[in-house]
Scaffold this motif. Structure first.
Motif, PDB file in Angstrom:
ATOM      1  N   SER A 124       0.873  -1.182  -0.124  1.00 49.58           N
ATOM      2  CA  SER A 124      -0.226  -0.032  -0.005  1.00 49.58           C
ATOM      3  C   SER A 124       0.982   1.349   0.045  1.00 49.58           C
ATOM      4  O   SER A 124       0.628   2.125  -0.727  1.00 49.58           O
ATOM      5  CB  SER A 124      -1.088  -0.032   0.987  1.00 49.58           C
ATOM      6  OG  SER A 124      -0.411  -0.067   2.461  1.00 49.58           O
TER       7      SER A 124
ATOM      8  N   SER B  13       4.085   1.458  -1.300  1.00 49.69           N
ATOM      9  CA  SER B  13       4.592   1.680  -2.488  1.00 49.69           C
ATOM     10  C   SER B  13       3.737   2.254  -3.289  1.00 49.69           C
ATOM     11  O   SER B  13       4.224   3.058  -4.171  1.00 49.69           O
ATOM     12  CB  SER B  13       4.951   0.163  -2.743  1.00 49.69           C
ATOM     13  OG  SER B  13       6.208  -0.347  -1.957  1.00 49.69           O
ATOM     14  N   ILE B  14       2.523   1.851  -3.355  1.00 44.99           N
ATOM     15  CA  ILE B  14       1.532   2.465  -4.482  1.00 44.99           C
ATOM     16  C   ILE B  14       1.611   3.743  -4.457  1.00 44.99           C
ATOM     17  O   ILE B  14       1.575   4.583  -5.416  1.00 44.99           O
ATOM     18  CB  ILE B  14       0.210   1.556  -4.333  1.00 44.99           C
ATOM     19  CG1 ILE B  14       0.511  -0.027  -4.718  1.00 44.99           C
ATOM     20  CG2 ILE B  14      -0.616   2.311  -4.840  1.00 44.99           C
ATOM     21  CD1 ILE B  14      -0.633  -0.753  -4.254  1.00 44.99           C
ATOM     22  N   ARG B  15       1.178   4.329  -3.134  1.00 51.39           N
ATOM     23  CA  ARG B  15       1.199   5.804  -2.953  1.00 51.39           C
ATOM     24  C   ARG B  15       2.404   6.468  -3.215  1.00 51.39           C
ATOM     25  O   ARG B  15       2.454   7.661  -3.768  1.00 51.39           O
ATOM     26  CB  ARG B  15       0.734   6.063  -1.202  1.00 51.39           C
ATOM     27  CG  ARG B  15      -0.666   5.317  -0.919  1.00 51.39           C
ATOM     28  CD  ARG B  15      -1.085   5.790   0.467  1.00 51.39           C
ATOM     29  NE  ARG B  15      -2.484   5.061   0.584  1.00 51.39           N
ATOM     30  CZ  ARG B  15      -2.605   4.314   1.775  1.00 51.39           C
ATOM     31  NH1 ARG B  15      -1.627   3.736   2.330  1.00 51.39           N
ATOM     32  NH2 ARG B  15      -3.713   4.122   2.009  1.00 51.39           N
TER      33      ARG B  15
ATOM     34  N   MET C  13       1.300   2.748  -9.134  1.00 53.56           N
ATOM     35  CA  MET C  13       0.792   1.286  -9.070  1.00 53.56           C
ATOM     36  C   MET C  13       1.918   0.787 -10.281  1.00 53.56           C
ATOM     37  O   MET C  13       2.167  -0.532 -10.008  1.00 53.56           O
ATOM     38  CB  MET C  13      -0.593   1.273  -9.855  1.00 53.56           C
ATOM     39  CG  MET C  13      -1.113  -0.168 -10.161  1.00 53.56           C
ATOM     40  SD  MET C  13      -1.044  -1.202  -8.623  1.00 53.56           S
ATOM     41  CE  MET C  13      -2.664  -0.796  -7.969  1.00 53.56           C
TER      42      MET C  13
ATOM     43  N   ALA D  27       4.997   0.222  -8.534  1.00 53.89           N
ATOM     44  CA  ALA D  27       5.028  -0.867  -7.289  1.00 53.89           C
ATOM     45  C   ALA D  27       4.931  -2.181  -7.947  1.00 53.89           C
ATOM     46  O   ALA D  27       5.169  -3.277  -7.347  1.00 53.89           O
ATOM     47  CB  ALA D  27       3.689  -0.210  -6.443  1.00 53.89           C
ATOM     48  N   ARG D  28       3.974  -2.387  -9.060  1.00 53.68           N
ATOM     49  CA  ARG D  28       3.638  -4.026  -9.647  1.00 53.68           C
ATOM     50  C   ARG D  28       5.031  -4.443  -9.842  1.00 53.68           C
ATOM     51  O   ARG D  28       5.557  -5.674  -9.568  1.00 53.68           O
ATOM     52  CB  ARG D  28       2.866  -3.794 -10.827  1.00 53.68           C
ATOM     53  CG  ARG D  28       1.403  -3.529 -10.447  1.00 53.68           C
ATOM     54  CD  ARG D  28       0.542  -3.499 -11.593  1.00 53.68           C
ATOM     55  NE  ARG D  28      -0.669  -3.110 -11.455  1.00 53.68           N
ATOM     56  CZ  ARG D  28      -1.655  -4.080 -11.230  1.00 53.68           C
ATOM     57  NH1 ARG D  28      -1.318  -5.511 -10.990  1.00 53.68           N
ATOM     58  NH2 ARG D  28      -3.110  -3.917 -10.828  1.00 53.68           N
TER      59      ARG D  28
END
Length: 242
Positions: free
Chosen positions: A147, A149-151, A155, A158-159
């Motif tokens: 969570s 990393s996405i922020r 995305m 992070a993926r």
């Protein structure tokens, strides 16, 4: 669970508390004992009375990640209990009222990266290496790593970081926004202290409220986030102890 007394070291320099992970023989692997020791350290007077907290693993390694020797013996019930106990340390760091800074050298992997991401600011020297190797062990980051990393990096990146389980160096981590800045060799703790001393001169109540507004805005719509900012401004503007 009684933590090993040598797992954590705390030093005070004025209003700054520096917490050092001290499990060098295991590359600061985050065992339940170390996590428990860190969790208890956060509630000690030396830490709670500080204005800024620095978290470091020393000059060679921040943390190579979770102690995987503990994983095979954990049942689903034991894992649930883990998150309620020593595993809660990551959120405890993230919700500290003071600004927090990670000073990173060497490996910052898995749970180590999750711990660093729980702090507000991350500085690293050129030896730092970042990554989430969990998928190679048949698991995934589960203490806020996905969570956050996405922020922080979006995305797509992070993926890439989580699914591939590969490692990136400090330069790429800075370019991606995973860390705040790269320092000169072995200068990460000095730079963290410079930042900490500057923050320590700022009104602690204002910093605490601002941290909470930043956290709230991460999940808020623009209109809600703006309203939160304005309410917080009104609170601070009318406070005699900002």
């Amino acid at each position: 669970m009684t933590p090993h007394p040598g797992f954590i070291q705390v030093e005070r320099d004025g209003d700054v508390a520096t917490i050092t992970l001290r499990r060098e023989d295991k590359q600061n692997a985050l065992s339940a004992h170390l996590e428990t020791a860190l969790l208890r350290t956060l509630s000690t007077r030396a830490v709670t009375s500080s204005r800024v907290i620095i978290l470091t693993g020393g000059d060679k390694v921040f943390s190579a990640g979770a102690d995987i020797t503990e994983l095979p013996a954990m049942t689903p019930d034991a894992i649930d209990q883990y998150y309620r106990r020593s595993g809660s340390v990551y959120e405890a760091v993230a919700t500290l009222p003071q600004p927090t800074i990670s000073a990173i050298a060497g490996y910052c992997l898995g749970g180590g990266l999750e711990l660093a991401l729980a702090t507000d600011i991350r500085v690293a020297d050129p030896t730092a290496v970042f990554g989430f190797p969990e998928t190679s062990h048949g698991i995934l980051p589960s203490s806020g790593g996905i969570s956050r990393s996405i922020r922080m990096i979006g995305m797509g990146r992070a993926r890439d970081l989580v699914l591939r389980g590969h490692r990136i160096d400090a330069k790429k981590a800075e370019n991606w926004g995973l860390i705040t800045e790269t320092t000169e060799m072995a200068d990460q703790l000095n730079q963290a202290m410079v930042i900490a001393q500057s923050l320590a001169m700022t009104a602690p109540f204002a910093l605490n409220i601002t941290k909470r507004v930043l956290d709230a805005n991460a999940d808020a719509s623009h209109r809600s986030g703006l309203f939160i900012e304005q309410l917080a401004y009104s609170l601070l503007n009318n406070s005699s102890t900002t």
